[in-house]
Design an enzyme around this catalytic site. Structure first.
Site, short mmCIF file in Angstrom:
data_model
loop_
_atom_site.label_atom_id
_atom_site.label_comp_id
_atom_site.label_asym_id
_atom_site.label_seq_id
_atom_site.Cartn_x
_atom_site.Cartn_y
_atom_site.Cartn_z
N LYS A 124 11.89 -48.69 22.14
CA LYS A 124 12.54 -49.97 22.44
C LYS A 124 11.84 -50.67 23.61
O LYS A 124 11.53 -51.87 23.53
CB LYS A 124 14.02 -49.77 22.77
CG LYS A 124 14.77 -51.09 22.97
CD LYS A 124 16.19 -50.86 23.44
CE LYS A 124 16.25 -50.58 24.91
NZ LYS A 124 17.61 -50.58 25.48
N ASP A 142 18.44 -52.74 20.33
CA ASP A 142 19.39 -52.11 21.25
C ASP A 142 20.76 -52.11 20.57
O ASP A 142 20.88 -52.39 19.38
CB ASP A 142 19.41 -52.85 22.59
CG ASP A 142 20.01 -54.24 22.49
OD1 ASP A 142 20.25 -54.73 21.35
OD2 ASP A 142 20.24 -54.87 23.53
#
Length: 216
Positions: A124, A142
């Site tokens: 991420k 997320d």
């Protein structure tokens, strides 16, 4: 998990996002690629606002890997102790800074694999840096994007990798660069976890989510 939306509906969704905010921006404050890496790494299990408050003074004195090493772990800790898991994060920042100095000449690499090899930098974080600094259409999934992707049917998936791939596969390429910012901001401020603000939602009529909040 909603059924995957069709191409034309997804295009309508992003047409509306684009019309409302043509150039969405990430909310983590940074000065360069290095401070962006540090900010994103610090933001795990913390709010962007909390990270920004902690890094404002830090980045004024340590905006390069070498300056961070010169500051030292204790010095860094004093700046970020308001952030959750700060001791472990401080260790990771110092380790990644040393690797950047020793292996990359103090520069932040711009490949996902190289970024992911840095301590405290996962997929991420790597995707955020590739997108925000180099403009690559990577999708950093997320909790907000995972929720929005599944609720709306824009990018349904059982895990973050599945949602990431669904965004890459289904969002029209002309919207790909900003897709993750539109989705994260939508999830943060409108399509919230406990009580989504459906009456204020730009895509309410396109969204198949069955538990919409009532129009006020």
């Amino acid at each position: 998990m909603a059924k995957q939306l069709d191409y034309h509906t997804i295009r309508q969704v992003f047409d509306r996002f684009h019309e409302a905010e043509p150039e969405p921006k990430g909310e983590l404050e940074h000065l360069n690629a290095y401070t962006l890496v540090v900010a994103v790494a610090l933001s795990a299990q913390a709010t962007d606002a909390g990270v920004n408050k902690a890094t404002k003074a830090l980045f004024e004195i340590a905006d390069t890997p070498q300056k961070m090493l010169d500051l030292g772990e204790e010095g860094l800790t004093q700046h970020i102790k308001s952030i959750g898991l700060y001791r472990n994060k401080a260790k990771n920042v110092m380790r990644l800074s040393r690797i950047l100095v020793e292996e990359y000449g103090g520069e932040v690499p711009n490949s996902r694999a190289a970024l992911e090899s840095l301590p405290g930098v996962g997929r991420k974080t790597a995707n955020v840096v590739l997108n925000m600094w180099w403009g690559y259409p990577s999708q950093a999934v997320d909790t907000h994007i995972f929720r929005v992707g599944n609720r709306t049917g824009i990018a349904p998936g059982k895990d973050v990798i599945a949602v990431e791939r669904a965004i890459e596969d289904n969002v029209p390429v002309d919207f790909a660069r900003h897709a993750h910012h539109w989705l994260i901001l939508h999830g943060r401020y409108i399509c919230k976890a406990r009580k989504p603000a459906c009456p204020a939602c730009l895509i309410r009529d396109l969204c198949p989510f069955e538990e919409k909040t009532e129009v006020s």
